[in-house]
Design an enzyme around this catalytic site. Structure first.
Site, PDB file in Angstrom:
ATOM      1  CD  GLU A 156      -3.174  -0.814   2.086  1.00 20.01           C
ATOM      2  OE1 GLU A 156      -2.939  -0.135   3.089  1.00 20.01           O
ATOM      3  OE2 GLU A 156      -4.271  -1.347   1.867  1.00 20.01           O
ATOM      4  CD  GLU A 314      -4.067  -5.548   2.639  1.00 20.69           C
ATOM      5  OE1 GLU A 314      -4.765  -4.879   3.413  1.00 20.69           O
ATOM      6  OE2 GLU A 314      -2.855  -5.367   2.502  1.00 20.69           O
TER       7      GLU A 314
END
Ligand code: GAL
Length: 692
Positions: A156, A314
């Site tokens: 991320e 995710e």
């Protein structure tokens, strides 16, 4: 982007199913239990080593590979593939102690300490050196491991450190600006520095837009957004270059964050640096339309992936730990949400994380294997979802089918439209895009959410809510679309500035004034909670403006009270067989649905789904050369019936002819032969007219 898929060992179980796996938090005895349970749940891939830097290299001169060697072998022996993290997301304590100059700095000059995660400057040469050294060591060690399916760069990127105002950032910002503008004169012109005595006479004077006595220069802020996104992208490229040099056959990804309010990374550019697009998506629990937001995000990820399969890296099995109140998912929601991602083109359904932590900041974050263990509904749901994905295996590899309507999405417009010192600080770019997307979907008209640089060919209607920043070439592309018979729809605060955030004068919206045949002299935004009455059902909020129309422009909606009573609120200019339409207020769902129905009807666009079911059901199509897979997803907690559908129901294992019952939050996937002409399914104009 090359569009590659994982190096995949599961031809008979082709949809990837798994989670982030953090074995470093557990004992080797637990690892064995983990892999046994993974097999029971049909898990076939895990994302490993994401935060393992300090475990692999606990001190500058100490490397510990043994545990990672063992777990990789164990997973491989059990048929579980690995998406291996480069492990550079969170620098270890020894590195920040040795080099505190890698720590990021906020706009008000505070240095962020270690102790959390992602505490590094994207532009720090020191951090970059250590990170690449680590990537090289990991790739050297595991590049030839047979269990390795994909590389996972960092994690991320930009989640916590996207906007860094440090001295490293200042130096890199100057370099970036020199490349963009070449001369100081060009920069001074672009930034409008004649204003407030801001003219620069040397590059060294230029800084990031740090906390200032008053509003920092808006063009400088916009460029700082561009620069900051590019700086993280550079980091992605640098890690990817090492991986590609050492292991050219292993695809490289990094997990994007196309979700909610995450805005600092312009993924329209980043997508070119990954071999396959991955995304993380978490629901915003407080939103009543959280599921619609999920579909909007998944749809945009599909756009970034050019409709090729992508990887949902995710999501949560149930509650997260980082919202004010962390809601558990309802029974059935885990499967419904996961299959909605699949419907939008995902070929991998993965979670954060495999086993719920007992220590650390995320111990209350749900996982595939919860604290309660296998005697839990969550575990049964996880196992059932694994079985469901196996049943849907034949869908893997199919591409998302195109829709007739494109909703354009642009990060630069997001950044520029929400800068300070604007007509209203209540303007929210992504919310406006979501409004329009939801209105089309509620009428059963499928949309593609597309990055603004997408090819518009083939779209009958292009919708660009709040497209604030419009360089000349974008205006020309949209005008050409309309001149070619396409339909264009836009709203207030669109077409206002050029790429330097400089206003296009002569009446708003400068970039589209002639195309739309409207001219706005002044904005009249509304106070929080205030509404503008309309001459039809529903109302406007947020914004009004005085719109004058050219001859030949149809006024579709008028304001019905206040200073603007009787004046246009929404317009449409026919252009040959195409049109250009405009809305000058934020229409509430009732008024917006009516307008979208009207515009679609006039454009001859029909619904792709039984309109009676449409507000409750999402319909998406994936396809191969010969087969179509129609996904019908019930967003509601009530049973629904959908008519005018047929095909073989892959989960119900039966033929469907004309009518299908969906359970609450239920999903059906119908296999159909793909028509020879490859025409997208539409029920025709007849049905849309009934809804408008
Ligand atoms: C993501 C992150 C994961 C985990 C997760 C929790 O932002 O990549 O490591 O923290 O959120 O929701």
């Amino acid at each position: 982007m090359a569009h590659r898929w994982l190096r995949w060992p599961h031809p008979h179980n082709p949809i990837a199913y798994g989670a982030d796996y953090n074995p470093e938090q557990w004992s080797p005895r637990t690892w064995r239990e983990d892999v046994a349970l993974m097999r029971e749940a049909s898990v076939n891939i895990v994302n490993l080593g994401i935060f393992s830097w300090a475990e692999v290299r606990p001190a500058p001169d100490e490397w510990r590979w043994d545990w990672l060697d063992e777990i990789l072998d164990l997973l491989h022996d059990n048929g579980i593939a690995v998406d291996l993290g480069t492990g550079t997301a969170s620098p270890p304590p020894w590195l920040t102690t040795l080099h505190p100059e890698i720590l990021p700095v906020t706009a008000d000059g505070r240095t962020l300490g270690p102790g959390g995660r992602q505490h590094w400057r994207p532009t720090s040469p020191v951090f970059r050196r250590y990170a690449l050294e680590h990537v090289r060591a990991v790739a050297d060690r595991y590049g030839a491991h047979p269990g390795l399916a994909m590389w996972h760069v960092s994690n991320e990127l930009g989640c916590h450190n996207a906007l860094d105002y440090s001295d490293d950032a200042a130096a890199a910002f100057r370099t970036w600006l020199r490349a963009r503008y070449d001369t100081l004169d060009a920069l001074n012109t672009a930034w409008g520095t004649a204003f407030w005595s801001q003219r620069y006479s040397a590059w060294e004077q230029i800084l990031p837009p740090r906390l200032a006595a008053s509003y920092p220069n808006p063009a400088q802020q916009l460029d700082f957004h561009r620069f900051s996104s590019d700086a993280l992208r550079e980091h992605l490229r640098a890690e990817a270059a090492v991986l590609r040099e050492l292991t050219p056959d292993i695809p490289v990804t990094t997990n994007f964050m196309v979700m909610g309010d995450t805005r600092n990374m312009d993924y329209a550019g980043w997508r070119h640096d990954v071999d396959l697009v991955s995304n993380d998506h978490y629901l915003t629990g407080a939103r009543p339309d959280a599921f619609e937001e999920l579909c909007f995000s998944a749809n945009l990820v599909r756009g970034l992936a050019d409709s090729a399969p992508w990887f949902l890296m995710e999501q949560s099995t149930s509650a997260v730990n980082w919202q004010p109140v962390n809601h558990a998912k309802a029974p059935g929601q885990l499967a419904r949400d996961s299959l909605a991602h699949l419907a939008h083109g995902a070929d991998a359904i993965s979670f954060f994380q495999w086993r719920q932590s007992t220590a650390g900041a995320e111990k209350y974050h749900s996982a595939m294997l919860p604290h309660a263990g296998t005697r839990s509904r969550l575990w049964r749901d996880v196992r059932d979802l694994g079985a469901t994905l196996r049943e849907l295996g034949e869908v893997a590899g199919s591409r998302a089918a195109p829709s007739s309507v494109a909703v354009l999405f642009d990060w630069e417009s997001w950044w520029s439209s929400e800068l300070d010192s604007h007509p209203s600080e209540l303007f929210r770019y992504r919310e406006l895009a979501l409004d329009w997307y939801k209105a089309f979907e509620a009428l059963g008209i499928a949309t593609d959410v597309q990055p603004v640089d997408a090819d518009l060919t083939g779209y009958r209607m292009v919708v660009a809510p709040g497209l604030h920043l419009v360089p000349a070439d974008l205006a020309a592309r949209i005008t050409a679309h309309v001149d070619g018979g396409g339909h264009f729809v836009t709203t207030f605060f669109s077409g206002i500035v050029d790429e330097n955030d400089r206003v296009l004068t002569g009446g708003y919206p400068g970039a589209f004034r002639d195309l739309l045949g409207v001219r706005v002299e002044e904005f009249a935004p509304l106070a929080p909670g205030a509404v503008a009455a309309l001459d039809r059902a529903g109302h406007g909020t947020l914004w009004t403006e005085h719109i004058a129309v050219d001859p030949g422009v149809d006024v579709l909606v008028r304001f019905a009270d206040g200073d603007l009573a009787g004046l246009p609120a929404a317009t449409r200019r026919p252009v040959g067989t195409g049109s250009a339409a405009y809305a000058g207020t934020r229409l509430d769902p009732v008024a917006l649905r009516a307008l979208v129905g009207d515009l679609s009807g006039r454009a001859g666009l029909g619904p792709d789904l039984d309109p009676a079911a449409a507000p409750a059901v999402v319909r998406r199509v994936r396809q191969t050369d010969t087969t179509r897979y129609v996904f019908l997803v019930n967003r509601t907690r009530e049973a629904r019936t959908v008519t005018a559908e047929h095909g073989y129901d892959l989960l119900g294992r039966r033929e469907v002819t004309g009518s299908l019952d969906l359970a609450p939050l239920g999903v059906a996937v119908l296999r159909q032969p793909r028509p020879i002409d490859h025409d997208e399914c539409s029920l025709g104009t007849e049905l849309i007219q009934k809804t408008s």
